[in-house]
Design a protein around this motif. Structure first.
Motif, mmCIF file in Angstrom:
data_model
loop_
_atom_site.group_PDB
_atom_site.id
_atom_site.type_symbol
_atom_site.label_atom_id
_atom_site.label_comp_id
_atom_site.label_asym_id
_atom_site.label_seq_id
_atom_site.Cartn_x
_atom_site.Cartn_y
_atom_site.Cartn_z
ATOM 1 N N GLY B 63 -36.197 -19.885 21.550
ATOM 2 C CA GLY B 63 -35.761 -18.506 21.715
ATOM 3 C C GLY B 63 -36.085 -17.662 20.497
ATOM 4 N N GLN B 64 -37.211 -17.975 19.858
ATOM 5 C CA GLN B 64 -37.576 -17.238 18.643
ATOM 6 C C GLN B 64 -37.788 -15.766 18.956
ATOM 7 N N GLY B 65 -38.136 -15.456 20.220
ATOM 8 C CA GLY B 65 -38.336 -14.071 20.636
ATOM 9 C C GLY B 65 -37.083 -13.234 20.432
ATOM 10 N N LEU B 66 -35.928 -13.884 20.428
ATOM 11 C CA LEU B 66 -34.670 -13.183 20.193
ATOM 12 C C LEU B 66 -34.702 -12.467 18.849
ATOM 13 N N PHE B 67 -35.127 -13.203 17.811
ATOM 14 C CA PHE B 67 -35.136 -12.631 16.463
ATOM 15 C C PHE B 67 -36.263 -11.612 16.315
ATOM 16 N N ALA B 147 -25.083 -21.864 11.856
ATOM 17 C CA ALA B 147 -23.880 -22.492 11.315
ATOM 18 C C ALA B 147 -23.099 -23.167 12.436
ATOM 19 N N THR B 148 -23.021 -22.515 13.587
ATOM 20 C CA THR B 148 -22.295 -23.103 14.715
ATOM 21 C C THR B 148 -23.007 -24.362 15.208
ATOM 22 N N ILE B 149 -24.305 -24.226 15.476
ATOM 23 C CA ILE B 149 -25.061 -25.346 16.044
ATOM 24 C C ILE B 149 -25.084 -26.549 15.105
ATOM 25 N N PHE B 150 -25.437 -26.292 13.831
ATOM 26 C CA PHE B 150 -25.728 -27.431 12.963
ATOM 27 C C PHE B 150 -24.476 -28.042 12.345
ATOM 28 N N ARG B 151 -23.408 -27.239 12.181
ATOM 29 C CA ARG B 151 -22.156 -27.846 11.722
ATOM 30 C C ARG B 151 -21.599 -28.762 12.804
ATOM 31 N N LEU B 152 -21.878 -28.432 14.063
ATOM 32 C CA LEU B 152 -21.416 -29.280 15.166
ATOM 33 C C LEU B 152 -22.367 -30.453 15.416
ATOM 34 N N ARG B 153 -23.420 -30.544 14.583
ATOM 35 C CA ARG B 153 -24.428 -31.601 14.683
ATOM 36 C C ARG B 153 -25.118 -31.626 16.039
ATOM 37 N N ILE B 154 -25.350 -30.450 16.587
ATOM 38 C CA ILE B 154 -26.135 -30.356 17.811
ATOM 39 C C ILE B 154 -27.597 -30.450 17.393
ATOM 40 N N SER B 155 -28.390 -31.229 18.146
ATOM 41 C CA SER B 155 -29.786 -31.364 17.732
ATOM 42 C C SER B 155 -30.688 -31.531 18.951
ATOM 43 N N GLY B 156 -31.983 -31.603 18.663
ATOM 44 C CA GLY B 156 -32.988 -31.899 19.674
ATOM 45 C C GLY B 156 -33.001 -30.928 20.830
ATOM 46 N N VAL B 157 -33.020 -31.471 22.040
ATOM 47 C CA VAL B 157 -33.229 -30.666 23.232
ATOM 48 C C VAL B 157 -32.074 -29.682 23.447
ATOM 49 N N TYR B 158 -30.900 -30.005 22.935
ATOM 50 C CA TYR B 158 -29.762 -29.102 23.123
ATOM 51 C C TYR B 158 -29.950 -27.793 22.360
ATOM 52 N N VAL B 159 -30.559 -27.886 21.170
ATOM 53 C CA VAL B 159 -30.855 -26.667 20.413
ATOM 54 C C VAL B 159 -31.847 -25.819 21.209
ATOM 55 N N ALA B 160 -32.844 -26.487 21.793
ATOM 56 C CA ALA B 160 -33.852 -25.778 22.590
ATOM 57 C C ALA B 160 -33.177 -25.058 23.759
ATOM 58 N N ILE B 161 -32.245 -25.727 24.426
ATOM 59 C CA ILE B 161 -31.581 -25.122 25.584
ATOM 60 C C ILE B 161 -30.717 -23.934 25.165
ATOM 61 N N ILE B 162 -29.978 -24.107 24.069
ATOM 62 C CA ILE B 162 -29.098 -23.023 23.617
ATOM 63 C C ILE B 162 -29.919 -21.789 23.244
ATOM 64 N N THR B 163 -30.995 -21.989 22.464
ATOM 65 C CA THR B 163 -31.787 -20.848 22.025
ATOM 66 C C THR B 163 -32.482 -20.176 23.224
ATOM 67 N N LEU B 164 -32.919 -21.011 24.172
ATOM 68 C CA LEU B 164 -33.557 -20.473 25.376
ATOM 69 C C LEU B 164 -32.574 -19.602 26.161
ATOM 70 N N PHE B 259 -33.560 -22.572 9.321
ATOM 71 C CA PHE B 259 -33.487 -21.913 10.623
ATOM 72 C C PHE B 259 -33.375 -20.398 10.417
ATOM 73 N N THR B 260 -32.557 -20.006 9.439
ATOM 74 C CA THR B 260 -32.351 -18.592 9.151
ATOM 75 C C THR B 260 -33.597 -17.961 8.543
ATOM 76 N N ILE B 287 -38.974 -15.372 28.235
ATOM 77 C CA ILE B 287 -39.117 -16.786 27.873
ATOM 78 C C ILE B 287 -40.578 -17.118 27.589
ATOM 79 N N ALA B 288 -41.471 -16.530 28.410
ATOM 80 C CA ALA B 288 -42.898 -16.845 28.267
ATOM 81 C C ALA B 288 -43.384 -16.544 26.849
ATOM 82 N N PHE B 289 -42.882 -15.467 26.251
ATOM 83 C CA PHE B 289 -43.315 -15.083 24.902
ATOM 84 C C PHE B 289 -42.840 -16.120 23.879
#
Lengths: 248, 382
Positions: B63-67, B147-164, B259-260, B287-289
């Motif tokens: 979801g880099q397009g967000l930024f 801070a939310t994602i990584f303090r909760l130790r979310i990683s891999g495909v879950y980060v991809a889903i959240i950002t998407l 990440f920031t 999403i395509a972008f």
């Protein structure tokens, strides 16, 4: 002798099953302690509790008098506990030298590490570890391409570079050839005195080579503790092992 | 020995890139082409940002397009208020034209209350505010998210889903908030960036240089970041976060920081893109972008900053040339999809990895040839 690690009534309850149940022992500074026990005795779980991987449900762990019970892993590591895992845990996509450089961990957080280069004292420490572990020929090799034995030595080397005062080794010779096992024993023996080492191991030949004091665990509890010969003669220990195939 | 050659090769590629980018206006005097290349350079920056998070930190941000979009909208708001039409809406202060179309009957023609939420635009009357916000908003947002994602130790495909999911959410929001964002149409008819009395017409060599210098600066800064100890530790957290933790590192702080930084670069790229393209639309949140950026980085080589940047520039150049033809334009998505699959399967280090392997081969061959030469001269002497 000063106590390096004091474990008092340590307990963990996994939904009714107590993998470690009121374990108590004191490990002196500079001591090499071997932990034995049949499968499921709670040896690896004990290491998980000490290093903060698993939260305890009772009891205390003190490191040089400081309470480290249930602290986050990186804080326990900074307090001086280094952990070697059963399966080699190294940075596979970094070179051997980079692995050792990462192991020099003075600063836990990101901002203080935004700098290039390394202090001469740290270089020296890395050189010493390279000499000790005999990895000098493979410094530029990716750690993932090392042989199994070399990976184990690298991980051990990282713990020494990290300057852990207490090193937890979970089956350091698992899967090693005779020659590799013997070299590992030599490395561990050279660390004796300067580091406090806690080893979980099944290979009895290896244990006889390195052991001084031995702690035997059974069903999450302390079963016996003492010099190797006394332990091997202990009827309670024989009984516990016979229940799961005897002591090899 | 071979390590020294790789380092030299690496430096040579960086130097060549910077020289070519900076010297390009001497070779290309068509400003339309310069404008196009400036856009591709911005995309190069996006590829680089993906390499930083995906290649070096192991964080796949879909979801880099967000930024990018946030950065783009922030500067676009300022530039919209600077446009000629905004000053012609019968008010003393600038009002974006679309707000009049969206206004309730009888609403005062003023940013304070012409449409619900139009007051958000008030500080953007100062251009510097838009510029600062184009970096600050993506960075603050990434900081909170990271801070939310990584303090909760979310990683891999879950980060991809959240950002998407988040980029889709942003797309919905920006389309839905028509009275503030002009919805689906986005912000068009923008004024030019004006610094110290100079108006930066997008079709001007000076504007190209803003982009070119920014890209080079970001490239060098990122390269410095990954060559610091923090950069090495970051790579260790990618390989085995648990080991890094047991070495005493606060793994989440490294992930959040990089990440920031990656998000900040994307926001900056969004701002530059608006300066050269003169519009901001919700398509930036498509999403395509965002997925395209990942493809660029994968093809160029996600573990090489400059490789990923070059991948982005290369693919966009090719895309622009084939889109002239109707059939190819239809097939392009399919082609790029197949290329992506092939790269992931057979060339995981992308073009940069290929270049490295070729260099290694050349070094090996020349080494062998050198030894043979030495041997034959010796034989001749005997």
């Amino acid at each position: 002798m000063r106590a390096a690690l004091t474990i008092e009534g340590l307990e963990v309850n996994f939904g009714g099953f107590k993998a470690v149940d009121g374990m108590t022992t004191v490990i002196d500074d500079g001591e090499l302690r071997v932990i034995l026990g049949p499968n499921g005795a709670g040896k690896t779980t004990l290491m998980d509790l000490i290093s903060g991987k698993t939260a305890t449900t009772g009891g205390k762990v003190h490191l040089f008098g400081r309470d480290i019970t249930n602290r986050p892993e990186h804080e326990i590591a900074r307090a001086g506990v280094g952990r070697k895992f059963q399966i080699p845990s190294i940075f596979r996509d970094l070179t051997v030298l980079q692995n050792l450089e990462v192991a020099v961990s003075h600063e836990p957080r990101v901002f203080r590490n935004l700098r290039l280069g390394m202090a001469a004292a740290d270089r020296k420490r890395i050189d010493d570890v390279i000499e000790l572990t005999g990895l000098d020929a493979v410094l530029d090799t990716l750690a993932g391409d090392l042989s199994h034995g070399q990976m184990q030595w690298l991980e051990l080397g990282m713990l020494i570079t990290q300057q852990s005062r207490v090193i937890l080794l979970d089956e350091p010779t698992a899967g090693m050839t005779q020659a590799e096992t013997s070299k590992t024993a030599d490395i561990i023996l050279r660390l004796k005195g300067t580091h406090t080492i806690l080893v979980v191991e099944h290979d009895m030949a290896f244990v006889r080579k390195i052991a001084e004091r031995v702690t035997v665990m059974h069903l999450g509890k302390l079963l016996a503790e003492g010099p190797m010969q006394a332990i091997e003669a202990d009827p309670a220990v024989r009984e516990a092992y016979l229940g799961s195939g005897g002591m090899h | 020995m071979s390590n020294r050659i790789f380092r030299l090769g690496d430096r040579a590629v960086y130097a060549a890139f910077i020289i070519i980018v900076l010297a390009l206006p001497l070779m290309v005097d068509d400003v339309f082409w310069l404008n196009r290349i400036a856009k591709y350079l911005v995309f190069g920056m996006l590829g680089l940002a993906i390499a930083l998070s995906w290649g070096y930190a192991g964080i796949l941000n879909l979801g880099q397009g967000l930024f990018f979009g946030l950065g783009a909208y922030m500067i676009a708001m300022s530039l919209k208020l600077q446009s000629f039409t905004s000053l012609q809406q019968g008010s003393d202060t600038p009002i974006p034209d679309f707000m009049l179309w969206n206004a309730q009957p009888g609403a005062p023609t003023d940013l304070c209350c012409i449409t619900p939420g139009s007051w958000l635009w008030i500080p953007f009357q100062a251009q510097w505010f838009g510029i600062v916000m184009a970096i600050v908003v993506p960075v603050v947002f990434a900081l909170i998210l990271g801070a939310t994602i990584f303090r909760l130790r979310i990683s891999g495909v879950y980060v991809a889903i959240i950002t998407l999911a988040l980029v889709l959410l942003a797309r919905l929001l920006f389309i839905d908030l028509q009275p503030v964002t002009n919805g689906f149409n986005g912000l068009t008819d923008l004024g030019w960036l004006t610094v110290g009395g100079i108006e930066f017409d997008p079709f001007m060599v000076e504007t190209y240089y803003i982009i070119a210098v920014s890209v080079c600066a970001v490239l060098l800064l990122s390269r410095w970041l990954i060559s610091t100890r923090a950069g090495l530790i970051l790579q260790s957290t990618r390989d085995d976060p648990n080991r890094s933790r047991y070495l005493g590192y606060d793994v989440a702080s490294y992930q959040i920081f990089f990440f920031t930084v990656s998000a900040g670069i994307a926001g900056f790229a969004g701002m530059l893109f608006v300066i050269v393209s003169e519009f901001a639309t919700p398509t930036y949140f498509d999403i395509a972008f965002s997925i395209s950026m990942v493809v660029w980085a994968a093809v160029g080589g996600r573990s090489s900053l400059i490789g990923a940047a070059l991948g982005a520039i290369l693919i966009n150049t090719i895309e622009a040339s084939v889109s002239e033809s109707e059939t190819f334009q239809q097939a392009w998505r399919l082609i790029i999809g197949v290329v992506f699959v092939l790269v992931v399967l057979y060339m995981p280090r992308g073009l940069a990895g290929l270049a490295r392997d070729l260099l290694a081969r050349v070094v090996e061959l020349s080494g062998r040839a050198g030894r043979k030469d030495a041997r034959s001269t010796r034989t001749a002497a005997e």
